[in-house]
Design a protein around this motif. Structure first.
Motif, PDB file in Angstrom:
ATOM      1  N   TYR A 160       0.815  -1.222   0.000  1.00 58.40           N
ATOM      2  CA  TYR A 160       0.000   0.000   0.000  1.00 58.40           C
ATOM      3  C   TYR A 160       0.848   1.272   0.000  1.00 58.40           C
ATOM      4  CZ  TYR A 160      -4.501  -2.292   0.788  1.00 58.40           C
ATOM      5  OH  TYR A 160      -5.636  -3.030   0.651  1.00 58.40           O
ATOM      6  N   LYS A 196      -0.517  -5.239  -2.631  1.00 51.55           N
ATOM      7  CA  LYS A 196      -0.551  -6.315  -1.633  1.00 51.55           C
ATOM      8  C   LYS A 196      -1.158  -5.762  -0.332  1.00 51.55           C
ATOM      9  CE  LYS A 196       3.779  -8.546  -3.136  1.00 51.55           C
ATOM     10  NZ  LYS A 196       5.146  -8.904  -2.688  1.00 51.55           N
ATOM     11  N   TRP A 245      -3.875  -8.412  -2.062  1.00 52.16           N
ATOM     12  CA  TRP A 245      -4.722  -8.185  -3.227  1.00 52.16           C
ATOM     13  C   TRP A 245      -6.110  -8.790  -3.061  1.00 52.16           C
ATOM     14  CZ3 TRP A 245      -0.348 -11.380  -3.460  1.00 52.16           C
ATOM     15  CH2 TRP A 245      -0.628 -12.767  -3.485  1.00 52.16           C
ATOM     16  N   ASN A 246      -7.025  -8.291  -3.856  1.00 46.66           N
ATOM     17  CA  ASN A 246      -8.353  -8.888  -4.002  1.00 46.66           C
ATOM     18  C   ASN A 246      -8.280  -9.821  -5.207  1.00 46.66           C
ATOM     19  OD1 ASN A 246     -11.039  -8.794  -5.635  1.00 46.66           O
ATOM     20  ND2 ASN A 246     -11.666  -8.293  -3.534  1.00 46.66           N
ATOM     21  N   ASN A 247      -8.652 -11.079  -5.020  1.00 46.52           N
ATOM     22  CA  ASN A 247      -8.482 -12.081  -6.085  1.00 46.52           C
ATOM     23  C   ASN A 247      -9.162 -11.681  -7.400  1.00 46.52           C
ATOM     24  OD1 ASN A 247      -6.914 -13.700  -4.511  1.00 46.52           O
ATOM     25  ND2 ASN A 247      -8.527 -15.183  -4.007  1.00 46.52           N
ATOM     26  N   GLU A 248     -10.390 -11.187  -7.316  1.00 46.09           N
ATOM     27  CA  GLU A 248     -11.123 -10.814  -8.530  1.00 46.09           C
ATOM     28  C   GLU A 248     -10.437  -9.655  -9.250  1.00 46.09           C
ATOM     29  OE1 GLU A 248     -15.207 -10.066  -7.733  1.00 46.09           O
ATOM     30  OE2 GLU A 248     -15.646 -12.132  -7.080  1.00 46.09           O
ATOM     31  N   LYS A 249     -10.013  -8.650  -8.463  1.00 46.48           N
ATOM     32  CA  LYS A 249      -9.329  -7.504  -9.073  1.00 46.48           C
ATOM     33  C   LYS A 249      -7.996  -7.920  -9.681  1.00 46.48           C
ATOM     34  CE  LYS A 249     -11.363  -3.796  -6.293  1.00 46.48           C
ATOM     35  NZ  LYS A 249     -11.095  -2.689  -5.344  1.00 46.48           N
ATOM     36  N   LEU A 250      -7.289  -8.786  -8.988  1.00 47.27           N
ATOM     37  CA  LEU A 250      -5.998  -9.246  -9.518  1.00 47.27           C
ATOM     38  C   LEU A 250      -6.182  -9.983 -10.837  1.00 47.27           C
ATOM     39  CD1 LEU A 250      -2.941 -10.616  -7.737  1.00 47.27           C
ATOM     40  CD2 LEU A 250      -3.947 -12.026  -9.533  1.00 47.27           C
TER      41      LEU A 250
END
Length: 457
Positions: A89, A109, A111-116
């Protein structure tokens, strides 16, 4: 599943494991590296579609310089691979710096899995786009080379041809408009291509347009393009020849066939260096080198009100007159030999040659169709020949006397020459038989023909 190769580089084994598990369900191949120093020896790195790269590898160091260093190394070795930087961040400013250095994107980091996954897939699309653009550039370069490849080289050594080529080389380096005139079949398009080849635009396209083959109703669309719906068959936008030739050379052949309304539209495009597609009001600037050609007498057409004088001035900054074949002396035999080799190879007839009598027949013929007629004559002779030697009878020539005699010989000298040519034609170029018919010796006949040839030059 996406058929792509992904490499993850991070010194945190937990991060590597988590990303490998997440990405292996989306991408066909996922590889991880704990040590970035292995990048230097990584096999087939150019085949990688994506790299996820951490920005810091040394304990207590958060400058991001290590990540930027390895980003540049990857770019050197595989410039089309998309690189996604991974950072914490507090290091967003470093990620932005990485974007300026050429990174495709960055991931924060934790991370959000969907965004990644969305970020990684977008980077993959970027990689594919770069790949396609690179392929298109290669295809464009190859296409230009093919288009501009001059398979019909200018053949000949005569003074008349040398004078034309000397002028072409002087003019080729400039961007001035050129008008090429000459009889049908003299090779005006080859001269236009030579102008392009010697110009600063030689690596761009050469676009040729036969103005005589385009109907009046389609001419404007052909030259300037059209918008979708501009007329019944306009089902999609289409660029015209002017835009297609942008930064290259536009060759307008048979320009003398244009109607007066079409001439006005052409003049406007040449003057303004811009065109407006049919059905549109939006002008498009074009940068072209204009070369025109005709077998018409444009000055006479201007006098008769059939050709615009202002258009003639625009296209006629430099005038190149291509000589007819009959004025090029021994170039006739040089060209005959050139086409003989081409067609003996094409029709698998090796070893064919032209005998002396046939050569004389070719040299004495007036060639009203010029080089094009000679080419077709040679092809026909090679196809029909049954032996290894081309004789006078193998060359079926349509005209029996020179063009200058079409209305009949006008002087005693012309009458003598006409009788000699007629006798040679009747005896298939055999000097001895022709001399016997005319009541002179073979040497006298040969000397008269030789003198006439020197006088004509």
């Amino acid at each position: 599943m996406i058929d792509a190769k992904v490499l993850v580089i991070d010194d945190n084994k937990s991060v590597l494991s988590a990303l490998e598990i997440l990405l292996q369900f989306e991408f066909k191949s996922v590889v991880t590296l704990f040590n970035p120093n292995q990048i230097s020896s990584f096999p087939n790195i150019t085949e990688l579609d994506l790299v996820l790269l951490d920005m810091n590898f040394s304990a207590g160091v958060n400058s991001g310089n290590e990540g930027l260093f390895w980003l540049k190394e990857i770019q050197k070795r595989s410039p089309h691979t998309s690189v996604i930087m991974m950072t914490a961040y507090g290091a967003v400013d470093l990620a932005v710096k990485a974007l300026k250095e050429g990174a495709a994107d960055f991931v924060l980091k934790p991370w959000n899995n969907e965004k990644l996954l969305a970020t990684v897939k977008s980077a993959y699309q970027l990689r594919q786009s770069r790949k396609e653009i690179n392929q298109l550039k290669k295809k464009e370069s190859s296409l230009k080379q093919v288009i501009n490849d001059d398979k019909n080289a200018i053949i000949g050594n005569s003074k008349a041809l040398a004078a034309v080529l000397n002028l072409v080389r002087k003019v080729g380096r400039t961007d001035v408009n050129v008008l090429i005139t000459g009889e049908n079949g003299t090779g005006k398009e080859l001269i236009a291509r030579e102008l392009h080849r010697t110009s600063r635009r030689k690596n761009e396209v050469f676009i040729g347009v036969d103005m005589g083959s385009i109907s009046e109703s389609l001419l404007e669309s052909e030259l300037f393009g059209h918008q979708k719906g501009a007329f019944t068959d306009a089902k999609e936008d289409r660029i015209g020849k002017f835009e297609a030739a942008h930064e290259g050379t536009l060759f307008l052949d048979e320009i003398g066939n244009l109607s007066l309304p079409a001439q006005a539209k052409l003049l406007s495009a040449i003057q303004n260096r811009s065109i407006v597609r049919v059905g549109s009001n939006q002008p498009h600037n074009v940068d072209i080198r204009l070369v025109c050609a005709t077998n018409c007498n444009l000055e006479k057409m201007v006098a008769d009100g059939l050709f615009r004088e202002d258009l003639l001035y625009r296209i006629n900054t430099i005038h190149v007159e291509v000589p007819p074949l009959r004025e090029r002396g021994d170039d006739i035999l040089v060209l005959a030999d050139f086409y003989l080799k081409r067609y003996t190879y094409k029709y698998d007839k090796p070893g064919l040659r032209i005998n002396q009598a046939a050569q004389e027949k070719l040299k004495q013929y007036s060639w009203p169709g010029n080089i094009r007629e000679l080419q077709h004559t040679m092809e026909r002779a090679v196809i029909l020949c049954e032996g290894n030697v081309l004789k006078p009878a193998d060359f079926l020539l349509h005209s029996k006397i020179p063009t200058s005699f079409e209305t009949g010989p006008k002087t005693l000298d012309e009458m003598e020459h006409w009788m000699i040519l007629k006798a040679l034609d009747q005896h298939d170029g055999n000097y001895s038989a022709a001399a016997e018919q005319l009541g002179v010796s073979r040497q006298t006949l040969y000397n008269k023909m030789k003198k006439r040839k020197v006088d004509d030059q």
